[in-house]
Design an enzyme around this catalytic site. Structure first.
Site, PDB file in Angstrom:
ATOM      1  N   HIS A  67       4.187  15.278   2.065  1.00 14.21           N
ATOM      2  CA  HIS A  67       4.842  16.190   3.007  1.00 14.21           C
ATOM      3  C   HIS A  67       5.990  15.461   3.698  1.00 14.21           C
ATOM      4  CE1 HIS A  67       4.186  19.286   6.514  1.00 14.21           C
ATOM      5  NE2 HIS A  67       5.473  19.149   6.187  1.00 14.21           N
ATOM      6  N   HIS A  69      10.455  15.721   4.619  1.00 11.86           N
ATOM      7  CA  HIS A  69      11.702  16.478   4.676  1.00 11.86           C
ATOM      8  C   HIS A  69      12.852  15.472   4.579  1.00 11.86           C
ATOM      9  CE1 HIS A  69       9.679  20.210   6.153  1.00 11.86           C
ATOM     10  NE2 HIS A  69       8.853  19.325   6.698  1.00 11.86           N
ATOM     11  N   PHE A  70      13.357  15.264   3.373  1.00  9.18           N
ATOM     12  CA  PHE A  70      14.403  14.262   3.170  1.00  9.18           C
ATOM     13  C   PHE A  70      15.816  14.837   3.345  1.00  9.18           C
ATOM     14  CE2 PHE A  70      11.974  10.798   0.572  1.00  9.18           C
ATOM     15  CZ  PHE A  70      11.221  10.514   1.693  1.00  9.18           C
ATOM     16  N   ARG A  71      15.917  16.130   3.713  1.00 11.23           N
ATOM     17  CA  ARG A  71      17.159  16.758   4.192  1.00 11.23           C
ATOM     18  C   ARG A  71      18.252  16.888   3.132  1.00 11.23           C
ATOM     19  NH1 ARG A  71      14.376  18.806   8.249  1.00 11.23           N
ATOM     20  NH2 ARG A  71      14.100  17.453  10.060  1.00 11.23           N
ATOM     21  N   ASN A 101      12.817  23.465   2.926  1.00 10.31           N
ATOM     22  CA  ASN A 101      13.708  24.014   3.956  1.00 10.31           C
ATOM     23  C   ASN A 101      14.941  23.129   4.152  1.00 10.31           C
ATOM     24  OD1 ASN A 101      11.586  22.345   4.910  1.00 10.31           O
ATOM     25  ND2 ASN A 101      11.894  23.004   7.009  1.00 10.31           N
ATOM     26  N   HIS A 185       2.416  26.193   6.458  1.00 15.77           N
ATOM     27  CA  HIS A 185       2.692  25.827   7.852  1.00 15.77           C
ATOM     28  C   HIS A 185       2.075  26.946   8.683  1.00 15.77           C
ATOM     29  CE1 HIS A 185       5.602  24.356  11.144  1.00 15.77           C
ATOM     30  NE2 HIS A 185       4.863  25.319  11.682  1.00 15.77           N
ATOM     31  N   HIS A 243      -0.348  19.737   8.263  1.00 17.47           N
ATOM     32  CA  HIS A 243      -0.255  19.178   9.625  1.00 17.47           C
ATOM     33  C   HIS A 243      -1.165  19.866  10.650  1.00 17.47           C
ATOM     34  CE1 HIS A 243       2.583  22.453   9.706  1.00 17.47           C
ATOM     35  NE2 HIS A 243       3.660  21.747   9.431  1.00 17.47           N
ATOM     36  N   ASP A 316       4.880  14.464   7.383  1.00 18.13           N
ATOM     37  CA  ASP A 316       5.823  15.474   7.853  1.00 18.13           C
ATOM     38  C   ASP A 316       7.103  14.774   8.337  1.00 18.13           C
ATOM     39  OD1 ASP A 316       6.975  17.895   8.507  1.00 18.13           O
ATOM     40  OD2 ASP A 316       5.780  18.218  10.313  1.00 18.13           O
ATOM     41  N   HIS A 320      15.930  13.539  12.493  1.00 18.72           N
ATOM     42  CA  HIS A 320      17.068  14.155  13.169  1.00 18.72           C
ATOM     43  C   HIS A 320      17.846  13.044  13.864  1.00 18.72           C
ATOM     44  CE1 HIS A 320      15.500  18.272  12.724  1.00 18.72           C
ATOM     45  NE2 HIS A 320      14.325  17.814  13.126  1.00 18.72           N
TER      46      HIS A 320
END
Length: 453
Positions: A67, A69-71, A101, A185, A243, A316, A320
């Site tokens: 899980h 989020h490597f963007r 996402n 989620h 999560h 997760d 940012h």
């Protein structure tokens, strides 16, 4: 290009519920041999081997983080597959599964394929990807190549990327028709909205971060998780709840081996570390969705990890930039970078007696491999890919600093916290990907292959 075989000897190997001194022989991409005890004299005398004396350090299967989020694509000012895969291997994570996402969202088989192509070019770690569900893309989900797709990501509560699916008829069709794992989620959007409106009406919009778990509260989590579990039991779908953040939800899960379970659960290091008592000090650095909640939730989750109600630990990982983390409970973005430090943190919790060394490996390597049906990874076994991490678990405590953070965002919620565990070396498919503070950026991971049952 041919590589010398590698013999790692005098290691404390943690694998399949046992910790024992032993050796591992790597030839090419795979583990050619492994056993407890001294390496055979015939191996030690071979001149063609690269010999690594582990000197009693821990040797484990590489972590599989299911899980992240490597963007990449579209949000690469925060992170991308190159930077975050380097952070991953520096933390002993040899494989990751990335969420949909992004911009554009990963909602078609072609989108998944494009991500794989990008990862093949730049990722130091092995890679897999979820396809995202929307209100209108059921056919695209049914057309996915499930041998190369980890599962469907379904947002039952809004988060970064605005991929919320609210129509019950769509959700039920996804559960009934998709022949693969459905990862949710689970936060109830109506509850979140009502909480937000009530809090703003009473206190205004300039809300401290401590209001975040008031808005995204226990009820929102429990209601959505109950809905997902009920739907899975009704349809027979394979459900994975992401999560988990509350003690309340734990009654919905069953303890026991992950193999054969139709409903599994994940939590993250941040929910095992932090509580709402730390919002005044850490602020938006620990703002994430779902929200970090009470000490009783942290303690309940720790119990659940140790007793089999929680099946896997994932991060997760959601980087940012620091300026994006500024603001109020309503305006500061949610998410934190964790992939580089998840294994050291969990090993610290093992030292504290929260769970055993063997359970750390079970939750971070064995169970993710079994849960996602990942072929020939997650265990130290002859013929399996040589995804390994060597760890020194007896170092002088050292602080996490911004300078040590490899993620592009350049910060960590753990800054200042002392760690006494350090990743020394990481191998991905038999290649050295990280050693003594240096990432070997020329190493390349492979696409993960999945078996859905």
């Amino acid at each position: 290009m041919d590589r010398r075989p590698i013999l790692i000897h005098d290691a404390r190997i943690v694998n399949e519920g046992v910790t024992a001194r032993g050796y591992v022989l790597i030839e090419g991409d795979v583990i050619a041999d492994t056993a407890a005890g001294d390496a055979p004299a015939a191996l030690m005398q071979r001149d063609d081997l690269e010999k690594i004396d582990a000197a009693g350090r821990l040797l484990m299967p590489g972590v599989i983080d299911g899980h992240v989020h490597f963007r990449d694509p579209g949000l690469t000012h925060k992170a991308d597959m190159a930077t975050e895969s380097r952070a991953a291997v520096a933390g002993g994570v040899t494989s990751f599964i990335d969420m949909p996402n992004t911009r554009p969202a990963t909602i078609t088989p072609d989108d998944v394929a494009a991500k794989r192509e990008r990862a093949a070019e730049v990722s130091v770690a092995n890679y897999g990807f979820f396809i995202g569900a929307t209100d209108t893309n059921l056919q695209q989900l049914l057309d996915a190549d499930w041998s190369l797709t980890a599962g469907v990501k379904l947002f039952l509560g809004s988060s970064t990327g605005n991929m919320l699916v609210e129509r019950r008829e769509v959700i039920e069709r996804i559960f009934r028709e998709v022949p693969a794992l459905i990862a949710v989620h689970a936060e109830d959007e109506a509850t979140i909205k009502a909480n937000r409106e009530a809090v703003v009406a009473r206190y205004g919009e300039d809300l401290p971060i401590a209001f975040h778990p008031v808005i995204r509260n226990h009820e929102a989590c429990l209601k959505a998780t109950q809905t997902a579990v009920d739907m899975a039991r009704l349809t027979g779908a394979r459900l994975h709840v992401l999560h988990v953040s509350t003690a309340d939800e734990l009654r919905l899960f069953e303890a026991g081996p992950v193999a054969g379970k139709r409903i599994t659960a994940e939590t993250c290091p941040q929910y095992l570390l932090f509580t709402d008592e730390q919002y005044p000090h850490l602020g938006a650095r620990i703002k994430c969705n779902p929200a970090i909640k009470r000490p009783v939730d942290r303690d309940g989750l720790r119990y659940a990890v140790a007793n089999g109600l929680i099946d896997v630990i994932a991060t997760d990982h959601a980087p940012h930039l620091p300026e994006e983390k500024e603001g109020t409970a309503l305006t500061a973005v949610s998410g934190m970078p964790m992939v580089q430090f998840s294994l050291p943190v969990m090993l610290e919790l093992s030292k504290e007696g929260v769970l055993s060394l063997e359970q750390v490996v079970e939750k971070m390597a064995h169970n993710p491999a079994t849960l996602f049906g990942i072929e020939r990874r997650g265990f130290i076994r002859k013929g399996y890919y040589a995804d390994l991490v060597m760890v020194d678990d007896d170092v002088e405590p050292y602080p996490v600093t911004p300078e040590s953070v490899i993620s592009r965002c350049g910060w960590s919620p753990l800054e200042g916290a002392p760690l006494s565990v350090r990743v020394d070396q990481t191998w991905v498919n038999g290649h050295t990907a990280y050693r003594h503070g240096i990432v070997f950026a020329t190493a390349r991971g492979m696409a993960l292959r999945f078996s859905h049952q």
